[in-house]
Design an enzyme around this catalytic site. Structure first.
Site, PDB file in Angstrom:
ATOM      1  N   LEU A   1       0.834  -1.208   0.000  1.00 19.59           N
ATOM      2  CA  LEU A   1       0.000   0.000   0.000  1.00 19.59           C
ATOM      3  C   LEU A   1       0.862   1.249   0.000  1.00 19.59           C
ATOM      4  O   LEU A   1       0.366   2.337  -0.238  1.00 19.59           O
ATOM      5  CB  LEU A   1      -0.907  -0.020   1.229  1.00 19.59           C
ATOM      6  CG  LEU A   1      -1.679  -1.344   1.426  1.00 19.59           C
ATOM      7  CD1 LEU A   1      -2.480  -1.315   2.714  1.00 19.59           C
ATOM      8  CD2 LEU A   1      -2.598  -1.608   0.236  1.00 19.59           C
ATOM      9  N   ARG A   2       2.145   1.088   0.281  1.00 17.94           N
ATOM     10  CA  ARG A   2       3.160   2.161   0.232  1.00 17.94           C
ATOM     11  C   ARG A   2       3.071   3.161   1.384  1.00 17.94           C
ATOM     12  O   ARG A   2       3.873   4.082   1.434  1.00 17.94           O
ATOM     13  CB  ARG A   2       3.104   2.918  -1.092  1.00 17.94           C
ATOM     14  CG  ARG A   2       3.291   2.047  -2.321  1.00 17.94           C
ATOM     15  CD  ARG A   2       4.620   1.340  -2.324  1.00 17.94           C
ATOM     16  NE  ARG A   2       4.894   0.674  -3.604  1.00 17.94           N
ATOM     17  CZ  ARG A   2       5.828  -0.242  -3.771  1.00 17.94           C
ATOM     18  NH1 ARG A   2       6.569  -0.624  -2.737  1.00 17.94           N
ATOM     19  NH2 ARG A   2       6.042  -0.780  -4.947  1.00 17.94           N
TER      20      ARG A   2
ATOM     21  N   HIS B   1      10.317 -15.174   1.295  1.00 24.34           N
ATOM     22  CA  HIS B   1      10.596 -14.847  -0.109  1.00 24.34           C
ATOM     23  C   HIS B   1      11.765 -15.744  -0.499  1.00 24.34           C
ATOM     24  O   HIS B   1      12.898 -15.497  -0.095  1.00 24.34           O
ATOM     25  CB  HIS B   1      10.969 -13.368  -0.194  1.00 24.34           C
ATOM     26  CG  HIS B   1      11.596 -12.955  -1.487  1.00 24.34           C
ATOM     27  ND1 HIS B   1      10.928 -12.981  -2.678  1.00 24.34           N
ATOM     28  CD2 HIS B   1      12.835 -12.484  -1.768  1.00 24.34           C
ATOM     29  CE1 HIS B   1      11.726 -12.549  -3.635  1.00 24.34           C
ATOM     30  NE2 HIS B   1      12.883 -12.242  -3.114  1.00 24.34           N
TER      31      HIS B   1
ATOM     32  N   ASP C   1       0.381  -9.595  -5.556  1.00 18.35           N
ATOM     33  CA  ASP C   1       1.726  -9.032  -5.395  1.00 18.35           C
ATOM     34  C   ASP C   1       1.749  -7.601  -5.945  1.00 18.35           C
ATOM     35  O   ASP C   1       2.631  -7.217  -6.719  1.00 18.35           O
ATOM     36  CB  ASP C   1       2.788  -9.904  -6.052  1.00 18.35           C
ATOM     37  CG  ASP C   1       4.187  -9.558  -5.543  1.00 18.35           C
ATOM     38  OD1 ASP C   1       4.298  -8.755  -4.583  1.00 18.35           O
ATOM     39  OD2 ASP C   1       5.167 -10.064  -6.107  1.00 18.35           O
TER      40      ASP C   1
ATOM     41  N   HIS D   1       3.877   1.858  -8.355  1.00 21.87           N
ATOM     42  CA  HIS D   1       5.048   2.739  -8.444  1.00 21.87           C
ATOM     43  C   HIS D   1       4.660   4.065  -9.073  1.00 21.87           C
ATOM     44  O   HIS D   1       3.734   4.123  -9.888  1.00 21.87           O
ATOM     45  CB  HIS D   1       6.148   2.105  -9.300  1.00 21.87           C
ATOM     46  CG  HIS D   1       6.922   1.040  -8.599  1.00 21.87           C
ATOM     47  ND1 HIS D   1       7.702   1.297  -7.486  1.00 21.87           N
ATOM     48  CD2 HIS D   1       7.051  -0.287  -8.842  1.00 21.87           C
ATOM     49  CE1 HIS D   1       8.271   0.178  -7.087  1.00 21.87           C
ATOM     50  NE2 HIS D   1       7.890  -0.810  -7.883  1.00 21.87           N
TER      51      HIS D   1
END
Lengths: 328, 434
Positions: free
Chosen positions: B68-69, B184, B310, B314
């Site tokens: 969500l940044r 990951h 995922d 940006h």
């Protein structure tokens, strides 16, 4: 999208020169033929032709280079263009300017052609994608991807010595993995119909699935150069010795360094090439580098004619386009 | 529509894999909860009826990984913008990785994220807690406190832990509190600065490659550690056929290992990188068609229990550079459903299976078994979508602030019509609702 889609205009004219991957024999041959015509210019009393008069060509080098930048500069000057040399290491990107800002600023100065060298693969494509429609981009080396003018000057040198490509066996030796030169040479040799293309090196320096590009893989130098007409040695960057790729310069030279003795299996009239600068005693010994089969210095001279050919073709495409659009 | 209101969803095809339902059934909601499936309760007079003719009615999607940044990178996106994008995508619950700035390694940040999401009210946000403090891979975090603050799982975002002992201890400590560990799978030494799959295309483009072994070595190591620790491990974002095989084998042997896959990995391959398309710069990278097909098969068989977005929105500048210098990741929420539905179209799995991987499957992995299903009495988190709607993805019209997608301008099939969160309509695509 293919990597060569960007570089041809709607009529098939060469607009940018980014990669050899995908270029057909006709256009590769046109470049070589045109370069042939430019060879004489260097021998004239006035070493200039007016094909790019009034054009501004910017050499944009984000990576150090002496030979390539100098021959591009000479080629542009012989075409009567005005040349800007920008070594960007010491310029504005160090202050945080993005590549796109650099491009836009130079476009605002009415630059007609960018000659770009950059450490990232794809950088020349990035410039071409974002350049104004009337601007051409020539790739002077991007990361490990492509160095198409080097490959064309190599092809030019081979053709002058060997003529037809069809019967030729060409061996490329060394650090294929990191080499943009090798990739472009393979595409060019394939495009021009060379008989057999071989790559030779230890497994650590051979990229995966390189056979897909059309090369045969060898891990033994003597076997790899057997009956070869052309042996191309690649530069080995010193930093390759610091990782786990190679044990030492000594062992590398012992296995893959070119000496007169190891050339014995090649054809008697085989020529030896190197894109420079040479690490003497690593890639080859001085006897070979300075010997009768070496055409290394010819490659440098031919570089000017080949770059003149490519630059003038791209500017020619711009001019045709300009006339077609009616805006001069 | 306020809580307490009543609503019926009529004439739709109700698909609820957790309850084995796939039938034309109506669904009735009151006070934010499902009160009946099928016939309405006696005397039920809905204030509103959604006509779901030709549509699928299913549990709201549960997304195991969406960034969500916020906090920290609000120039890219915010919790408000991205939870709205989630609602527009049928996602009613999502797990965000802990690599915000500040990191989610303290209860305060976890609470901040949850409360901000609650205030906007578009989707449930379940923050993953950082497995180690500062995601530095050295000191394990206060996992019990993070769990109490609402972190259902622990994660190390996309940063591998190189110290095997720390990895072991972190798994053991998490297992103490029955917390799944999201991993990951990447060996950073083998990745070695790579930016796309190591193979035919990376050789051609001269891009530094990421070998298959960068993933399989990490999966092998972590499976061995999980087996010994008795921990629950979840591999986030598999990209290789071989890793999927290894997870399947571990599951057969009774190791508590699960895995998910990003929807894009089920569709695109290394070839889509084309001429250095930075929107196809992903970590893990797009791999071969063989890998993609094996991942699809693993989704169908259930070895891969969840399809996630995922989502990595940006700003435009992050993608405006030569390929290796661009930020990896795509804005993926809004393509989650149409990409997943491609598996149905192409005969890989039936609709109920695909919906299970978007709902009950990820809910189970999160340890939230009440999410991702339609039970009478449960909160009404519901997605209603038109499986046949064809539409073109226009970046300018995306709900997400991130327009970085390789599917720009492409025609997609399947589109969310309504999304309900606790009975409240949080997304309605058109004015069709009555």
């Amino acid at each position: 999208m293919r990597t060569d889609d960007l570089q041809r205009d709607a009529d098939g004219g060469l607009k940018h020169f980014l990669t050899i991957d995908g270029l057909d024999r006709a256009i590769l041959t046109e470049i070589l033929d045109r370069a042939e015509g430019f060879l004489g210019v260097s021998e004239q009393a006035v070493k200039k032709v007016p094909l790019c008069r009034g054009k501004i060509i910017a050499n944009l080098f984000f990576e150090n280079s002496t030979r390539t930048r100098t021959t591009f500069e000479l080629a542009a000057k012989r075409l009567s263009a005005d040349v800007l040399n920008l070594n960007i290491n010491t310029s504005s990107t160090a202050k945080g300017e993005t590549l796109l800002d650099t491009l836009r600023n130079l476009e605002a100065m009415h630059v007609d052609m960018f000659v770009v060298r950059h450490a990232e693969s794809g950088a020349a494509h990035f410039f071409a994608q974002h350049a104004a429609p009337h601007v051409s981009v020539i790739n002077a080396g991007d990361g490990r991807h492509s160095h198409p003018t080097q490959a064309m000057l190599d092809m030019f040198t081979i053709r002058r010595h060997k003529g037809d490509f069809a019967p030729l066996t060409v061996a490329i030796v060394g650090d294929i993995l990191h080499s943009r030169v090798a990739r472009s040479q393979i595409h060019a040799l394939r495009g021009l119909g060379a008989g057999e293309i071989r790559v030779i090196g230890p497994r650590t320096l051979i990229p995966p699935e390189v056979a897909d590009l059309g090369a045969h893989i060898f891990h033994d130098l003597r076997e790899g150069v057997r009956e070869a007409d052309v042996v191309i040695m690649l530069r080995l960057q010193r930093e390759r010795m610091t990782g786990a790729l190679l044990p030492s310069e000594r062992e590398y030279f012992h296995l893959f360094g070119l000496t007169e003795a190891r050339l014995e299996t090649a054809k008697p009239d085989a020529i030896v090439m190197h894109p420079g600068p040479i690490n003497r005693g690593v890639e080859m010994d001085s006897q070979v580098a300075d010997g009768p089969r070496s055409v290394i210095l010819e490659q440098v001279s031919n570089g000017i004619a080949v770059r003149m050919a490519i630059m003038s073709m791209c500017i020619g495409t711009q001019n045709r386009r300009g006339q077609g659009d009616g805006d001069g | 529509m306020a809580d307490g209101a009543t609503l019926s969803i009529c004439n739709g095809r109700l698909v609820d894999p957790a309850n084995g339902l796939d039938a034309p059934l109506d669904l009735h909601i009151a006070n934010g909860r499902i009160v009946a499936i099928g016939a309405a309760p006696p005397g039920f007079a809905p204030e509103r009826v959604l006509d779901a003719r030709g549509q699928v009615v299913c549990p709201g999607f549960v997304d195991l990984c969406a960034r969500l940044r916020e906090p920290g990178a609000e120039q890219k996106a915010t919790i408000a913008s991205e939870t709205r994008a989630a609602a527009a995508s049928g996602v009613t619950a999502l797990c965000c990785p802990p690599d915000t700035q500040p990191l989610i390694d303290t209860p305060a940040v976890a609470q901040l994220v949850r409360q901000t999401a609650q205030r906007h009210g578009f989707a449930r946000v379940l923050p993953a807690g950082a497995l180690t403090q500062g995601l530095a891979g050295a000191q394990i975090s206060e996992m019990e406190a993070l769990k109490r603050a609402g972190c259902p799982v622990m994660s190390h975002a996309d940063r591998p832990i190189t110290n095997t002992l720390v990895q072991r201890r972190a798994m053991e400590y998490a297992a103490t509190f029955d917390l799944a560990v999201f991993l990951h799978p990447e060996d950073p030494h083998l990745r070695a600065g790579g930016c796309m799959h190591e193979g035919r295309v990376s050789t051609r483009l001269g891009l530094p490659g990421i070998p298959e072994a960068a993933e399989t070595v990490a999966v092998a190591r972590d499976l061995a550690l999980a087996e010994q620790a008795g921990a629950r491990v979840h591999f986030r974002g598999l990209s290789t056929a071989r890793a999927a095989e290894m997870v399947a084998e571990a599951q057969r042997r009774g190791i508590a290992a699960s895995a998910d896959v990003s929807a894009v990995q089920l569709i695109l391959t290394e070839d889509d990188v084309g001429a250095f398309d930075s929107n196809c710069h992903l970590i893990p990278p797009l791999r071969t068609a063989r890998d993609r097909d094996a991942l699809r098969a693993a989704v169908a068989s259930g070895v891969i229990g969840a399809i996630c977005s995922d989502h990595q929105p940006h700003d435009a500048d992050a993608k405006l550079a030569p390929f290796p210098a661009t930020a990896p990741g795509i804005s993926a929420l809004e393509t989650l459903l149409p990409l997943a539905l491609r598996l149905v179209d192409e005969g890989v799995a039936d609709l109920a299976t695909v919906i299970a991987r978007l709902t009950a499957g990820p809910a189970r992995i999160l340890g939230k078994p009440l999410l991702g299903r339609l039970d009478e009495g449960a909160r009404a988190d519901i997605c209603i979508f038109d499986p046949d709607a064809r539409w073109t993805l226009e970046p300018g019209q995306m709900a997400s602030l991130g327009q970085n997608t390789p599917f720009a301008g492409r025609t997609l099939e399947g589109r969310v019509s309504w999304t309900l969160l606790a009975g409240r309509i949080v997304h309605a695509r058109t004015a069709e609702s009555r």
